[in-house]
Design an enzyme around this catalytic site. Structure first.
Site, PDB file in Angstrom:
ATOM      1  N   CYS A  86       0.298   6.860   9.784  1.00 51.31           N
ATOM      2  CA  CYS A  86       1.438   7.699  10.125  1.00 51.31           C
ATOM      3  C   CYS A  86       2.703   6.834  10.280  1.00 51.31           C
ATOM      4  CB  CYS A  86       1.155   8.532  11.370  1.00 51.31           C
ATOM      5  SG  CYS A  86       2.251   9.963  11.554  1.00 51.31           S
ATOM      6  N   HIS A 173      -3.964  11.296  10.185  1.00 47.41           N
ATOM      7  CA  HIS A 173      -4.642  10.572  11.265  1.00 47.41           C
ATOM      8  C   HIS A 173      -6.156  10.564  11.033  1.00 47.41           C
ATOM      9  CE1 HIS A 173      -1.209   9.899  13.963  1.00 47.41           C
ATOM     10  NE2 HIS A 173      -0.749  11.031  13.460  1.00 47.41           N
ATOM     11  N   GLU A 175      -8.272   8.851  12.618  1.00 43.55           N
ATOM     12  CA  GLU A 175      -8.993   8.530  13.849  1.00 43.55           C
ATOM     13  C   GLU A 175      -9.410   9.757  14.643  1.00 43.55           C
ATOM     14  OE1 GLU A 175      -4.566   8.222  15.030  1.00 43.55           O
ATOM     15  OE2 GLU A 175      -5.824   8.069  13.244  1.00 43.55           O
TER      16      GLU A 175
END
Length: 288
Positions: A86, A173, A175
């Site tokens: 990002c 993202h 994660e």
């Protein structure tokens, strides 16, 4: 000789992301050791530790805003694989000749990602997958040294790779749990790009921490302020394992704890550890 923790270090540069700890968790789930450091950490100190890879976290700032957090482009040219997430992608792309602008439509939530290159980060991925996005800016242009790995309807440069430097960037993202194949992407970066073998275990970190404490304390004693929360409790447990009854933990009851909490903490730590436990009943003093 098998690699040690320090042989397979991943450094996460934190730009104020709410997901910084989550990135670290995802890396450790792949049995690779990592540490989170501030974005302005000394690049020379980072490179001295010979990390296998570097991850640039997301963050709330805009890369073109005054005083936006930056890193030196030298870190991207050091030959260490870098994954920008990002804000990290935007910053890395900008430092390597690209442009970042406000997106025509903010992407927030589930987004369909189209894979254009199934090597590298997207090894074993299907042609399309769902990812979680949260950004108002995006990389609007990259230099001719980049190639596009994936796109979305509103973000034509959703994932990129530098052709000659080991820099990769993703606008989404990986994660978070809302990106179902995010763990696989991080695994691909760690194993296929960084060359990690995944030999690290939490137990080896615990032993390393205990050994470090013993070296630092020597024959001395330690006083630990214990709150009963996760951070201080883990510290107390590690020091207890390292030096036993040469540790004194002090727990202060300030009168504002939950009912029975002070006695519960005292019982747990007094019965299960070697160190001396001191309960300081300071409620009246604190409230007055």
């Amino acid at each position: 000789m098998p690699p040690t923790d320090r042989d397979e270090l991943i450094v996460i540069l934190d730009f104020g992301s709410q997901y910084g700890q989550l990135i670290a968790r995802r890396v450790r789930e792949q049995k690779v050791y990592c540490e989170i450091v501030p974005f302005d950490a000394d690049p020379a100190r980072i490179l001295e530790r010979k990390p296998k890879g570097i991850i640039l976290s997301g963050g709330p700032a805009s890369v073109y805003a005054p005083n936006a957090p930056r890193i030196s482009a030298d870190l991207l040219r050091a030959g260490v694989p870098v994954l920008g997430i990002c804000y990290g992608m935007q910053l890395g792309s900008l430092l390597l000749g690209g442009s970042v602008k406000p997106a025509r439509a903010r992407e927030y939530g589930f987004t369909r990602l189209r894979i254009r290159d199934d090597r590298h980060l997207f090894h074993t991925f299907p042609d399309e997958t769902t990812v979680w996005s949260s950004h108002g800016d995006h990389v609007s242009e990259v230099s001719a040294d980049f190639e596009v790995l994936a796109d979305t309807e509103n973000c034509p440069l959703a994932a990129v790779r530098h052709r000659t430097l080991p820099f990769y960037g993703v606008q989404f993202h990986p994660e978070v749990a809302h990106t179902p194949l995010g763990g696989q992407l991080i695994r691909n970066f760690l194993h296929h790009v960084c060359g990690c073998q995944g030999t690290w275990r939490m137990g080896s970190y615990i032993q390393q921490a205990v050994d470090d404490i013993r070296r630092q304390v020597g024959d001395g004693r330690v006083v630990c302020g214990l709150s009963g929360g996760v951070d201080s409790s883990v510290v107390a447990a590690l020091i207890d394992r390292a030096i036993g009854n040469r540790l004194t933990c002090i727990f202060v009851d300030n009168g504002l704890l939950r009912k029975g909490e002070a006695r519960h903490v005292a019982r747990v730590f007094s019965e299960n550890f070697q160190f001396r436990f001191v309960l300081a009943e300071a409620g009246e003093r604190f409230l007055s």
